[in-house]
Write an enzyme that holds these catalytic residues in place. Sequence first.
Site, mmCIF file in Angstrom:
data_model
loop_
_atom_site.group_PDB
_atom_site.id
_atom_site.type_symbol
_atom_site.label_atom_id
_atom_site.label_comp_id
_atom_site.label_asym_id
_atom_site.label_seq_id
_atom_site.Cartn_x
_atom_site.Cartn_y
_atom_site.Cartn_z
ATOM 1 N N CYS A 1 -14.405 -17.402 -14.412
ATOM 2 C CA CYS A 1 -13.606 -17.080 -13.226
ATOM 3 C C CYS A 1 -14.327 -16.132 -12.277
ATOM 4 C CB CYS A 1 -12.261 -16.496 -13.645
ATOM 5 S SG CYS A 1 -12.379 -15.003 -14.655
ATOM 6 N N ASP B 1 -6.879 -18.654 -5.738
ATOM 7 C CA ASP B 1 -7.559 -18.655 -7.034
ATOM 8 C C ASP B 1 -8.470 -19.877 -7.110
ATOM 9 O OD1 ASP B 1 -8.430 -18.444 -9.602
ATOM 10 O OD2 ASP B 1 -6.453 -18.120 -10.489
ATOM 11 N N HIS C 1 -8.847 -12.002 -15.907
ATOM 12 C CA HIS C 1 -9.069 -13.040 -14.898
ATOM 13 C C HIS C 1 -9.527 -12.374 -13.602
ATOM 14 C CE1 HIS C 1 -8.791 -17.046 -13.356
ATOM 15 N NE2 HIS C 1 -7.867 -16.750 -12.453
#
Length: 669
Positions: free
Chosen positions: A418, A478, A462
Site C-alpha cells: 500500500c 485509496d 495501511h
Amino acid sequence: MTGLPREKADMLLLLLAAAMALAPHALHLPPWLSAAAAAPLLWRAFITVRGRRQPPLALLAPLALLGIAGVYASYGSLLGRDAGVALLALLLALKSLEMHGRRDIFVFVFLSFFLLLANFFHAQGILSAIWMLATVLVLLTGLLSTQYGAVQPRLAQRLSLLGRMLALALPLAALLFLALPRPDGPLWGAPHEGAQARTGLSDSMQPGAIASLALSSAPVFTARFSTPIPPQDQLYWRGVVLGDYDGSTWTRRGAKERAPASDGRIDIVLAGQPSQYEVTLQASGLRRIFALDVPRSIERLPGNPYVVSSALEVLTVQPLASTVRYRASSQTRYRLQAALSPAQQQPWLALPAGRNPRSAAWARQLRGSGAGALAPADAIAAVLDHFRRAPFRYTLQPPLLGKDGVDDFLFRTQAGFCEHYAGSFVVLMRAMGIPARVVTGYQGGARDAADNSLRVRQSDAHAWSEVWLAGRGWVRVDPTSAVAPLRTGRNLDAALPPPPSPLTAWRALAGLDGGAHGALAAWRRQWQQAGHAWSRWVLDYTPQRQRVLLDGLKNLPAKKLALACAVLALLAAAAGALVCWRQARQGDPLDRLYARFCRQQAQRGYSRAPHEGPHGYAARLAAGKAKPEAHAAIAQFLAIYAAMKYGNANPDEHTRARRSLRRLLTQCR
C-alpha cells in the site's frame, strides 16, 4: 523426585520454582544472560542429585563480578528498570549455589517472588497471570516444605493445601484490588529510561515500512461500538499525515504542523449519523491515538492531554506507556478544509527537484494543458484506471527500487504494497498540480458480532492518499483499492495471493486463511473476547474508574446499603457455619473408625468408659466372651489405632492403617 531423600526433593522443588520465576524474563533478557541464569540452577540441581559439594565463595565471587560486568556491557548502566531486573535474575541464580541453611532458603524464595513480580513490567495478560499464579503456588509449596518436621505430607497434599490457602486469600485480594487507593500513574507501565516505541506507525514512510508491520499480529486497539459498525470499506483509522517528500521517504511536515491550528479551529463540515465507540488502545511508547476518519469528538485522557493538528492528527503530550481507554465519535461523511488559499495549498504540491523525472513527465502528459487539460477529478480517475489496467501486483515482497523509486515502481517493477501505491499516487497528483498527501493508519479490523466490536492489529496497517479539490476539500483516495479491492473490502489475507501449499485446505478449515468460519478462527475470537474483558475489567481499572465505583456505593440509599451489608454478613456467617459443619462431620478418619468400633462393641455389651483409652479398653475386651478370631482382630485393631493416633507415622502409613482398620472392623463382631 519420589525416589530422592526429602532434603534433595525439597531443593529440586525450590529450583523448579525459581526457574518458573525466571522463565518469562527470558523473552526480554539478552540471550547470554538467560543462559547465565539457567546454568547455576542446572549446576545446583546436578550437585543436589549427585550429592556433590557446593562451589566455594572464591569461585562464586568472580562469577558474580563477571556477570555484573556483562550486565553493564549490555545495558550501559547498573541502574534503572531493565538493568535492575537483569541483575536480580543473575544474583538469584547464583544464590542457588550458596544455599546452606533455612535463612538462605528464605532469601532465595523472597528474591524469586520479587523477580516474579517484575514480570509485570513486560506482560499483564491472562496467560501471564495464570503462569504467575502457578509459580506462586510452587514457590509457596517449596517454602512450606521446609517448615515440616520429621513427618511431611506428600507433594500432592502440599499443593492441595496451598491451593486452598490461595482460594481463601482471593476474596481479600479482590476486595483490596477494588477498594485500595490506586496511584494516578500505572506502576507497572510507568515510563523508564530508554522508553521507545515498541512497534507501530512512525512519523515517516518509505517502501517496505507498512509491509513490515503487516507481518505482525500484535494487537493495536479494540473499538467497541454503541452504534452500528460502518461498512468495511469505510473503516479508515486516521493516524499520521505525511507531506514532506525527499524522493525516497515521506515524513510529517515541520514543527508548526505538530501544533494545533493557529486559531484553534479546523474548517470541517460533518454530515450523516455519527458512529459512537469506545477505544481500548494498547501501550505503544508513541504519542498517537487513533479515531475513525474523521473524528468528531474524543474523550480527554486523564493526566495526558492531546492536541489536534490542522491535518486532524491526534497527538498526546506524553508517550503512551500503558493501555488507555477513551470514548470517541466519528462521521464518515465530511468536508475538510474546502477553502484553502494558494499559499496553504503550496506545501502539499512540493516535489524534490530532479527526482523521479519520468513519473513527473508522464503525469503532466496525462493531464494535458490549456483548454484540453483534465479536471482534477478526471485526472484522479485516469490514474486509478491506469492502476487497474496495467499489470500491477499487490505483494508483501516487492522488488527493490533504485534512487528514483517512484519511476522504478510505475514503469519497471509494478509490484508493491500500500505504501508504494499511496506514495506514487501522491507524487503523480502533485506533478499534475493537485495538492495531495499521504495518510497512514489502519484499515478495517476483525469484527466480533458478540459485543459489536472491532479488533485492529498491526497487520491492518495501511497507507492511503488525500487530494484537495476546490469546494470539496480533502478527499480520501485509496489507490490500493484499484489494484486489490479485497484489501479494503475484506482484509489483507483476502487481498494477497495464497502461497502454494498442500496445506491450503487444512488452513481454510482451521481458519488460518483469514476466513471467519474455521475452528481455530472461532477459538481465537473467543480468546480475544477474554483478553478484551481482562483488559477492560482488570488492567483498565484506573483511579478514575475506582472513584466512580466508590462514589456509586457512597451515593446508595441508606436502606439499600444496610441491606447489602446484611446480605454480605449473612453470606459470611453461612460460609463459616458450613466450614464448621463440614469439619465436625468429617473429623479425623481414624477417630471415625474408632467410634464405629466402639459402637460395635457396645452392642455386644462392652461399652467403652469415658476415661478408658485404647490400651485399657483392649485389656477389658480381651477378658470378655468372643471367638478367638474376634479376640485377635480386636487386639490388632486397637494396637494399630493407638500406634497411628499417638505415634509418629507418615501420611502413607496412615493410609495403609485406615485400610487395615476397615478390614479388621468386619472381623471384630
